[in-house]
Scaffold this motif. Structure first.
Motif, PDB file in Angstrom:
ATOM      1  N   LEU A  45      -2.540   0.003  -4.664  1.00 20.96           N
ATOM      2  CA  LEU A  45      -3.259   0.416  -3.580  1.00 20.96           C
ATOM      3  C   LEU A  45      -2.534   1.627  -2.988  1.00 20.96           C
ATOM      4  O   LEU A  45      -1.261   1.869  -2.965  1.00 20.96           O
ATOM      5  CB  LEU A  45      -3.646  -0.538  -2.608  1.00 20.96           C
ATOM      6  CG  LEU A  45      -4.347  -1.922  -2.870  1.00 20.96           C
ATOM      7  CD1 LEU A  45      -4.647  -2.714  -1.621  1.00 20.96           C
ATOM      8  CD2 LEU A  45      -5.892  -1.388  -3.521  1.00 20.96           C
ATOM      9  N   TRP A  46      -3.299   2.759  -2.599  1.00 22.63           N
ATOM     10  CA  TRP A  46      -2.913   3.999  -1.897  1.00 22.63           C
ATOM     11  C   TRP A  46      -3.630   4.402  -0.936  1.00 22.63           C
ATOM     12  O   TRP A  46      -4.745   4.212  -0.930  1.00 22.63           O
ATOM     13  CB  TRP A  46      -2.681   4.783  -3.057  1.00 22.63           C
ATOM     14  CG  TRP A  46      -2.268   6.425  -2.741  1.00 22.63           C
ATOM     15  CD1 TRP A  46      -1.147   6.665  -1.915  1.00 22.63           C
ATOM     16  CD2 TRP A  46      -2.992   7.488  -2.905  1.00 22.63           C
ATOM     17  NE1 TRP A  46      -1.287   8.018  -1.652  1.00 22.63           N
ATOM     18  CE2 TRP A  46      -2.301   8.475  -2.260  1.00 22.63           C
ATOM     19  CE3 TRP A  46      -4.428   7.606  -3.118  1.00 22.63           C
ATOM     20  CZ2 TRP A  46      -3.029   9.815  -2.252  1.00 22.63           C
ATOM     21  CZ3 TRP A  46      -4.870   9.019  -3.357  1.00 22.63           C
ATOM     22  CH2 TRP A  46      -4.128  10.060  -2.720  1.00 22.63           C
ATOM     23  N   CYS A  47      -3.107   4.768   0.155  1.00 30.08           N
ATOM     24  CA  CYS A  47      -3.617   5.343   1.366  1.00 30.08           C
ATOM     25  C   CYS A  47      -2.602   6.572   1.626  1.00 30.08           C
ATOM     26  O   CYS A  47      -1.588   6.429   2.164  1.00 30.08           O
ATOM     27  CB  CYS A  47      -3.685   4.675   2.589  1.00 30.08           C
ATOM     28  SG  CYS A  47      -4.663   5.273   4.113  1.00 30.08           S
ATOM     29  N   TRP A  58      -7.639   2.488  -5.145  1.00 31.19           N
ATOM     30  CA  TRP A  58      -7.074   1.598  -6.041  1.00 31.19           C
ATOM     31  C   TRP A  58      -6.821   2.467  -7.113  1.00 31.19           C
ATOM     32  O   TRP A  58      -7.466   3.329  -7.646  1.00 31.19           O
ATOM     33  CB  TRP A  58      -7.651   0.463  -6.145  1.00 31.19           C
ATOM     34  CG  TRP A  58      -8.934   0.241  -7.349  1.00 31.19           C
ATOM     35  CD1 TRP A  58      -8.540   0.072  -8.760  1.00 31.19           C
ATOM     36  CD2 TRP A  58     -10.128   1.099  -7.542  1.00 31.19           C
ATOM     37  NE1 TRP A  58      -9.666   0.260  -9.640  1.00 31.19           N
ATOM     38  CE2 TRP A  58     -10.559   0.887  -8.766  1.00 31.19           C
ATOM     39  CE3 TRP A  58     -10.931   1.863  -6.551  1.00 31.19           C
ATOM     40  CZ2 TRP A  58     -11.882   1.300  -9.248  1.00 31.19           C
ATOM     41  CZ3 TRP A  58     -12.129   2.119  -6.873  1.00 31.19           C
ATOM     42  CH2 TRP A  58     -12.448   1.965  -8.287  1.00 31.19           C
ATOM     43  N   LEU A  67      -7.528   0.999   7.038  1.00 30.94           N
ATOM     44  CA  LEU A  67      -7.710   1.251   5.662  1.00 30.94           C
ATOM     45  C   LEU A  67      -9.144   0.896   5.341  1.00 30.94           C
ATOM     46  O   LEU A  67      -9.450   0.057   4.610  1.00 30.94           O
ATOM     47  CB  LEU A  67      -6.695  -0.016   5.014  1.00 30.94           C
ATOM     48  CG  LEU A  67      -5.302   0.009   5.548  1.00 30.94           C
ATOM     49  CD1 LEU A  67      -4.387  -1.070   4.947  1.00 30.94           C
ATOM     50  CD2 LEU A  67      -4.586   1.478   4.909  1.00 30.94           C
ATOM     51  N   LEU A  69      -8.671   4.057   1.529  1.00 27.40           N
ATOM     52  CA  LEU A  69      -7.879   3.164   0.942  1.00 27.40           C
ATOM     53  C   LEU A  69      -8.554   3.151  -0.700  1.00 27.40           C
ATOM     54  O   LEU A  69      -9.462   2.987  -1.086  1.00 27.40           O
ATOM     55  CB  LEU A  69      -8.102   1.761   1.146  1.00 27.40           C
ATOM     56  CG  LEU A  69      -7.058   0.714   0.507  1.00 27.40           C
ATOM     57  CD1 LEU A  69      -5.721   0.884   0.653  1.00 27.40           C
ATOM     58  CD2 LEU A  69      -7.413  -0.844   1.046  1.00 27.40           C
ATOM     59  N   VAL A  73       0.833  -1.366  -0.178  1.00 34.26           N
ATOM     60  CA  VAL A  73       0.021   0.247  -0.124  1.00 34.26           C
ATOM     61  C   VAL A  73       0.835   1.118  -0.078  1.00 34.26           C
ATOM     62  O   VAL A  73       1.664   1.575   0.830  1.00 34.26           O
ATOM     63  CB  VAL A  73      -0.827   0.132   1.199  1.00 34.26           C
ATOM     64  CG1 VAL A  73      -1.672   1.541   1.220  1.00 34.26           C
ATOM     65  CG2 VAL A  73      -1.788  -1.127   1.395  1.00 34.26           C
TER      66      VAL A  73
END
Length: 236
Positions: free
Chosen positions: A109-111, A99, A92, A97, A21
């Motif tokens: 994925l990125w937060c 995508w 998350l 979260l 992530v």
């Protein structure tokens, strides 16, 4: 705590692309959308299933099953590893979260600004977050697109839990016991209960090896064969 959670996610992200992530405001890139959109807007999921169908030369049920398994593994693997290796549950949820679809390999994925909580009973906290925030909505969204068995989909979630536990144990031996305990609790919880059985460990597995009671349908792909934990696999 925020910096710590970023470090935790960066660490477990080194295990494999399914555990990654990305974090920070500059790591998002174009085309990112919150996971909630994947569960409420039918178009991205429809496109992903169609892409998998084209790549595998399969029918809709096979494509939906394989697409689901890939997304489910992405969603559950990072927090599973974070709990097992660091005793931290990252927050998350489906609104934080994000995508970004990519054609080759797992989605990114990125937060942007993750937070988290130190957990004593990691499995219980992890189950609550995963099942309600992500996996039940994902199961419902896939089945709204294609008539694929709910039993097959939850079996694939269980298979991904067991695969994640195996990889954590192999790459982080000091966390192997914790990974086995957390995964075992998850497999006995809610919709995962009864999806398979735990057997004496083989290969790189620590503690136990999982055999599911359903099939992800990959055998129906040309030259697809059977997965190692498939109910149709009579070896062992």
């Amino acid at each position: 705590m925020e910096t710590d959670v970023r470090d935790v996610l960066a660490d477990v992200g080194r295990l494999s692309p399914f555990f990654l992530v990305r974090t920070g405001p500059d790591a998002g890139g174009p085309g990112r959308r919150p996971l909630r959109d994947l569960y409420t807007d039918p178009e991205p999921l429809r496109a992903r299933i169609a892409h998998v169908r084209t790549v595998l030369h399969s029918d809709d049920r096979v494509a939906a099953s394989i697409a689901f398994q890939g997304i489910a593994a992405l969603v559950l693997s990072p927090p599973l590893a974070a709990v097992a290796v660091h005793g931290v549950l990252p927050h998350l949820g489906p609104d934080v979260l994000h995508w970004r679809p990519v054609e080759g390999g797992p989605w990114e994925l990125w937060c942007p600004d993750p937070t988290g909580t130190a957990v004593a009973d990691g499995a219980a906290a992890l189950a609550g977050a995963l099942f309600e925030d992500h996996l039940r909505p994902l199961v419902a969204a896939v089945r709204a697109q294609v008539a694929v068995s709910e039993r097959v989909l939850w079996g694939s979630v269980a298979s991904s839990v067991a695969s994640g536990k195996r990889l954590i144990g192999a790459q982080r031996p000091q966390a192997a016991d914790a990974a086995a305990r957390v995964a075992e609790r998850l497999l006995d919880t809610g919709p995962l209960a009864g999806t398979g059985e735990r057997r004496a460990p083989t290969g790189p597995d620590h503690g136990w090896t999982f055999r599911r009671r359903s099939c992800c349908l990959y055998y129906r792909v040309r030259d697809g064969g059977l997965c190692g934990d498939c109910v149709l696999n009579r070896d062992g």
